[in-house]
Scaffold this active site. Structure first.
Site, PDB file in Angstrom:
ATOM      1  N   CYS B  74       0.763  -1.353  -0.029  1.00 54.85           N
ATOM      2  CA  CYS B  74      -0.084  -0.012   0.029  1.00 54.85           C
ATOM      3  C   CYS B  74       0.739   1.242  -0.010  1.00 54.85           C
ATOM      4  CB  CYS B  74      -0.877  -0.062   1.174  1.00 54.85           C
ATOM      5  SG  CYS B  74      -0.104  -0.019   2.716  1.00 54.85           S
ATOM      6  N   ALA B  77       2.827   1.490   3.100  1.00 51.16           N
ATOM      7  CA  ALA B  77       4.282   0.917   2.936  1.00 51.16           C
ATOM      8  C   ALA B  77       5.385   1.649   2.093  1.00 51.16           C
ATOM      9  CB  ALA B  77       4.121  -0.536   2.229  1.00 51.16           C
ATOM     10  N   ARG B 108      12.247  -4.771   5.904  1.00 50.99           N
ATOM     11  CA  ARG B 108      13.274  -4.239   4.555  1.00 50.99           C
ATOM     12  C   ARG B 108      14.673  -4.523   5.046  1.00 50.99           C
ATOM     13  NH1 ARG B 108      11.721  -2.383  -0.179  1.00 50.99           N
ATOM     14  NH2 ARG B 108      13.430  -1.054  -0.405  1.00 50.99           N
ATOM     15  N   HIS B 207       5.672   6.255  -2.421  1.00 48.11           N
ATOM     16  CA  HIS B 207       7.260   6.778  -2.874  1.00 48.11           C
ATOM     17  C   HIS B 207       6.818   8.361  -3.169  1.00 48.11           C
ATOM     18  CE1 HIS B 207       7.986   2.391  -4.622  1.00 48.11           C
ATOM     19  NE2 HIS B 207       7.966   2.527  -3.127  1.00 48.11           N
TER      20      HIS B 207
END
Ligand code: SF4
Ligand code: SF4
Lengths: 490, 554
Positions: B74, B77, B108, B207
């Protein structure tokens, strides 16, 4: 004396949580039912995160669908999305069941899921649709787990199924073990199988035997059992000879449907039992209410005492004496307790994880002479204290700090002063153990920094044996590694 | 079972050329309801390159159909996990219920390295307001403020950022108002992100939201000019498995200095100072090309696309940077580095190539790696016969020339596009128009990316946002020698008896970037496709049925 209560200043943010969110537990349950696909009603991110998390523990495929909200859906409601998602999943996977769990988003907007589902059943027949409400702003993954088990049992055993006692000719037990490891579930199956296959020694001259024929006695009592959920195969299967859309394994739906014909149910978790006493519902309590099926509620059988209780109940419910094999396991375990006592006695441990699990592990530690100086959980059912009081002997209880609703950062702040020798719990406590510079014994869920998390056995005499050996060896290794002299003799 | 599947049941690895990709596409779509199949058919394309370099139009960056098990995450995230996750000295607070924060906590493998132990590193912490019932009903702003205050009291950080999760957007908490209030109160930089998971169609939206936020709230705050000859920013490099460390090592050897990396191993101060660099180099075009554009408009920094995945690609990228600066000393130093590094790369490459030549791979990841890693496979003689991105846009397949044609749908419209203007004080042209023109005349490409499709074979199968179901179908139909994806697909692939390499987290391996990274990767692929483990998949009684039926003495 009451256990010490720690006074910390009121806090707001949760730092490094010791709990996961509700739908994760539900998704795990659905993986333990044959041919079932979980579907989260909300945005796709939740499904993706939870898949990722479950996969990192199980190292197996975990499929969770999503109804994939967009901004518009979030505003206008998710009915269309959910219906399309169900249809789509049904077409791709032809599942026996779709397990629908809500996320915080659909719960916040207040989607009326039962209404949305109205009529969908027919459309995707014979796929069964089950819905469980799992907002994460109340409760933890454990609540989602129990909630899903309850929802499935409720959906598959409607009131109209009322069976007459006449049908209950055989002994048949429903087992709701809660969130255990794959190995635990396998061990449970082994135990129940052994109990249903026991060949009781018979007196061939007895009037009964003469009347009924010897064979019927020699067959043993043949108790049937159904464990729900059972993800031990689906989440730990071999390589595929043929492609599998949904991996094999899981409790068969037809067996869940027959749960109303059982002669007893067994449910693990003392916290769960307390919430049921307060009026919450569980699968076991539902079957009791709807179909008068007696419910045996027990703590998770970790350690000798809890396992003794478990076997006692089993003996009663199956009218079968404990098989020799388990007596021997118990004997070996006690012998090991004696041999290893000098290494563990008066050692101090930090225990954390989901509440019922913490209670079970604390009980086990106490019986081998380890003091669980801090019992912490991200959960806050309100019953952790009481459950520990019931299971721990007084002299130990006095030395225990109990902390529901705790995160790892505060755990770290609290633990230091308690001078623990090791910590026991899931992988998320690694940082804690590192900062305290003491070893971590990995149990529970999630374990993603070691291989074999799902193969850790916690329950039964055998589980206690494995836990005991692991703890002793961990402590020994520690002593050996840090000892300047005499490290060859431990 | 359809005919296609029957036809292909006996396909041996490498025999893929006998398969008709159009038929496979049909097969992949056959199980969907008609409407869904129509939608999906725009995202599954058989590659065809025409003379002008045009490739098929990809229906990328569109919402996944409900009920399709996607690998996408999403926007939260993408924002918190991917972009801000690797920045070590900003305290990140997730505003929402516990799950979103928990699942993005150290999941991550972005690595960070502080200069000393005294330096701030908040990456091991996962702050969450852990919203409860009453917060949902009455609003969570008060709790959020308290959380910011608390984070400040404990750490006294330079900056605190707040990330919104889905429920927050709905109940109408204003994280930006809370941020400005707390900024005022605490005297440090506090900023919020409206990155609710339902925004956009994938992490790509996140992003964008994250980068916009950094650009608005941090970039340009520190004008001090660093003493160094060749100053660049490395955009779209997240230091997974230490990739960024290896790239830094090489650049350092070349005498090129990195002002800021976006965002692997990054710090707040680096972002604040990044507008002083003289060149922006873009690794992952998808996650950050707009930042490069904005920096060019506002501060005058030109940008180029580079790729440090692959030995040759690394050499090429270094030469391109040197050519940009155009100074002989740099050009020679870069050549010297390449000359020193390449023999080892070549030695391993040739050894591995012998065993891997002709094998076929499939890559389904991210927004740039599906393309970049094809270079590495090429270098050892492996073909990539099918590939796709998880969250890329059309330009990442078809090249930047299609950007003007991209339709903006409702899902993209809710991602803020910043209106950027030249900053009269801080704008500095890095090259004269004549210098730029001279470089271009030599074939030097500024701000260009031609996309993945053009670099792939005709008839390769391009699949955007591949689902779990399609993945498994594809494996069955093609039986590739190697499949690259992420952890969510990993175990289904391995259970099908096909070697699998994770290209999100690298399976705890890496680095794979740069020269040393290439060597690591060649060896890793060699191990995977030539491993003996797979021989044990079938038990003797499976390969040799008579064994189970008969005893030796019979
Ligand atoms: S929104 Fe709720 S269900 Fe989704 S990940 Fe966050 S806590 Fe879990
Ligand atoms: S609730 Fe929203 S922000 Fe949180 S994980 Fe789910 S999709 Fe992402």
């Amino acid at each position: 004396m009451m256990p010490k209560k720690i006074k910390t200043k009121p806090y707001t943010a949760t730092r490094n949580a010791c709990k996961m969110c509700t739908p994760l537990g539900a998704a795990l349950v659905f993986h333990g039912i044959e041919g079932t696909i979980p579907l989260l009603h909300g945005s796709q991110g939740c499904s993706t995160y939870m898949r990722r998390y479950l996969i990192s523990h199980f190292r197996e495929p975990v499929d969770i669908a999503s109804s994939n909200f967009s901004e518009d859906t979030a505003i206008f409601g998710g009915g269309d999305n959910l219906r399309l998602a169900i249809e789509n999943v049904a077409r791709q996977y032809t599942p026996e069941m779709i397990g629908i769990a809500t996320t915080c988003l659909s719960e916040t907007i207040g989607d009326d899921v039962p209404m949305i589902l109205d009529g969908m059943d027919k459309k995707v027949d014979p796929t069964i649709l089950v819905h469980v409400s799992t907002p994460s702003y109340t409760g933890t993954h454990v609540d989602g787990f129990h909630g899903a088990v309850h929802a499935v049992v409720e959906r598959c055993n409607p009131v109209t199924e009322k069976t007459t006692d006449a049908l209950k000719t055989r002994k048949k037990i429903n087992v709701f073990p809660g969130m255990l490891s794959n190995e635990d579930i396998r061990h449970l199956k082994e135990i129940f199988t052994d109990f249903s296959d026991v060949r009781t020694p018979i007196d061939t001259q007895s009037p009964d035997a003469i009347k009924n024929g010897i064979d019927s006695y020699a067959m043993g009592n043949n108790t049937e059992f159904t464990i729900l959920p059972d993800y031990s195969e689906r989440l730990e299967g071999p390589s595929w000879e043929d492609y599998q859309a949904i991996q094999k394994g899981g409790t068969p739906v037809r067996e869940i449907k027959a749960m109303n014909r059982a002669t007893a149910s067994m449910e693990f978790g003392s916290i769960l039992a307390s919430t049921v006493d307060q009026g919450e519902k569980s699968a076991g309590s539902l079957l009791k209410e709807r179909f008068d099926i007696p419910l045996a509620s027990l703590g998770i059988p970790v350690g000798v005492k809890a396992t003794d209780l478990f076997f006692e109940r089993l003996e009663e419910l199956t009218a079968t004496p404990i098989p020799e094999k388990y007596k021997k396991q118990r004997g070996r375990l006690i012998d090991a307790y004696v041999d290893g006592n000098k290494y563990v006695s008066r050692q101090r441990a930090v225990v954390y994880g989901e509440e019922d699990f913490v209670v079970a592990i604390a009980g086990f530690l106490a019986e081998v002479g380890i003091i669980p100086v801090l019992c912490a959980s991200g959960g806050k059912s309100g019953f952790l204290q009481k459950a520990l009081e019931e299971i721990l002997p007084k002299n130990i209880l006095e030395q225990v700090t109990v902390h529901p609703g705790m995160d790892f950062t505060r755990m770290e702040q609290t633990a230091g002063a308690l001078e623990p020798d090791f910590v026991i719990g899931n992988s998320k406590g690694y940082t804690l153990s590192r900062h305290l510079n003491i070893p971590l014994v990995r149990v529970g869920f999630p374990i993603h920094d070691r291989i074999g998390g799902p193969r850790i056995l916690h329950i039964g005499y055998k589980g206690a044996q494995e836990l005991f050996d692991t703890i002793v060896n961990t402590l020994l290794q520690r002593r050996q590694d840090t000892s300047k002299t005499g490290y060859a003799y431990m | 079972m359809s005919d296609t599947i029957k036809d292909t049941k006996t396909i041996k690895p490498g025999g893929v050329d006998t398969l008709d990709p159009e038929k496979i596409k049909k097969e992949l779509l056959s199980r969907y309801p008609a409407k869904v199949a129509r939608k999906r058919s725009n995202q599954i394309m058989v590659n065809k390159k025409d003379d002008t370099g045009k490739t098929p139009v990809m229906g990328a960056n569109v919402r996944t159909v409900p009920g399709i098990i996607t690998q996408r995450g999403c926007s939260y995230a993408g924002c918190k996990g991917v972009i801000l996750g690797p920045t070590r000295d900003i305290v990140n607070i997730t505003h929402g219920p516990i799950g979103c924060g928990f699942y993005s906590w150290l999941t991550r493998r972005n690595q960070t390295r502080t200069a000393s132990d005294a330096d701030d590193n908040y990456m091991p912490y996962c702050f969450s307001t852990d919203m409860q019932d009453e917060d949902i009903v009455f609003g969570g702003e008060k709790k959020l403020k308290a959380a910011v205050q608390e984070a400040y009291d404990i750490f006294k950080p330079k900056a605190i950022s707040i990330f919104s999760t889905c429920p927050v957007g709905l109940i109408g908490d204003d994280v930006h108002a809370v941020a400005s209030e707390m900024k005022e109160k605490l005297g440090i930089n506090v900023f919020g992100f409206s990155c609710e998971g339902y925004k956009g169609v994938s992490q790509s939206a996140g992003h964008h939201i994250a980068n916009n936020g950094i650009f608005k709230n941090v970039v340009g705050k520190d004008d001090s000019i660093k003493e160094a000859d060749y100053k660049i920013n490395l955009l779209g490099e997240y230091n997974i498995g230490g990739d960024g460390f290896e790239i830094d090592r090489i650049l350092d050897d070349c005498g090129i200095s990195v002002v800021s990396t976006y965002s692997g191993n990054s710090t707040y101060d680096q972002f604040a100072n990044s507008h002083t660099a003289d060149l922006n180099t873009v690794m992952c075009h998808r996650s950050i090309n707009y930042v490069a554009d904005m920096m060019e408009i506002k501060y005058g920094i030109p940008w180029i696309k580079i790729n440090f995945i692959g030995g040759n690609s690394t050499a090429k990228s270094l030469r391109k940077i040197a050519e940009y600066f155009g100074e002989e000393a740099l050009i020679q130093r870069v050549e010297a580095v390449i000359e020193a590094e390449m023999p080892e790369v070549e030695r391993v490459r040739l050894a591995v190539k012998k065993r891997c030549e002709g094998k076929v791979a499939m890559i389904f990841v991210g927004g740039s790696r599906a393309h970049h890693y094809q270079d590495l496979f090429n270098e050892i003689g492996m073909r990539t016969i099918s590939a796709g991105y998880e969250f890329a846009h059309r330009d990442d397949y078809e090249g930047r020339r299609v950007i003007p044609d991209i339709k903006i749908d409702a899902d993209s419209r809710n991602i803020e596009e910043l209106k950027i203007e030249k900053d009269d004080d801080k704008y500095r042209a890095r090259k004269t128009d004549a210098e730029i023109a001279a470089l271009k005349a030599k074939g030097f490409e500024f701000k260009d990316y031609k996309g993945m499709s053009i670099d792939m074979e005709n008839d390769a199968l391009l699949i955007d946002d591949i689902s779990q179901y399609e993945t498994e179908q594809l494996l069955k139909l093609y039986k590739p020698d190697l499949y690259c994806a992420g952890i969510k697909e990993k175990y289904a692939i391995q259970k099908s008896g096909i070697p699998m390499k994770q290209l999100h987290s690298y399976d705890s391996g890496g680095p794979y970037a740069g020269f040393k990274g290439a060597v690591n990767f060649y060896k890793e692929i060699d191990r995977l496709v030539n491993s003996k483990v797979w021989d044990y998949l079938e038990a003797p009684w499976q390969t040799n049925p008579e064994l189970s039926a008969k005893y030796g003495w019979e």
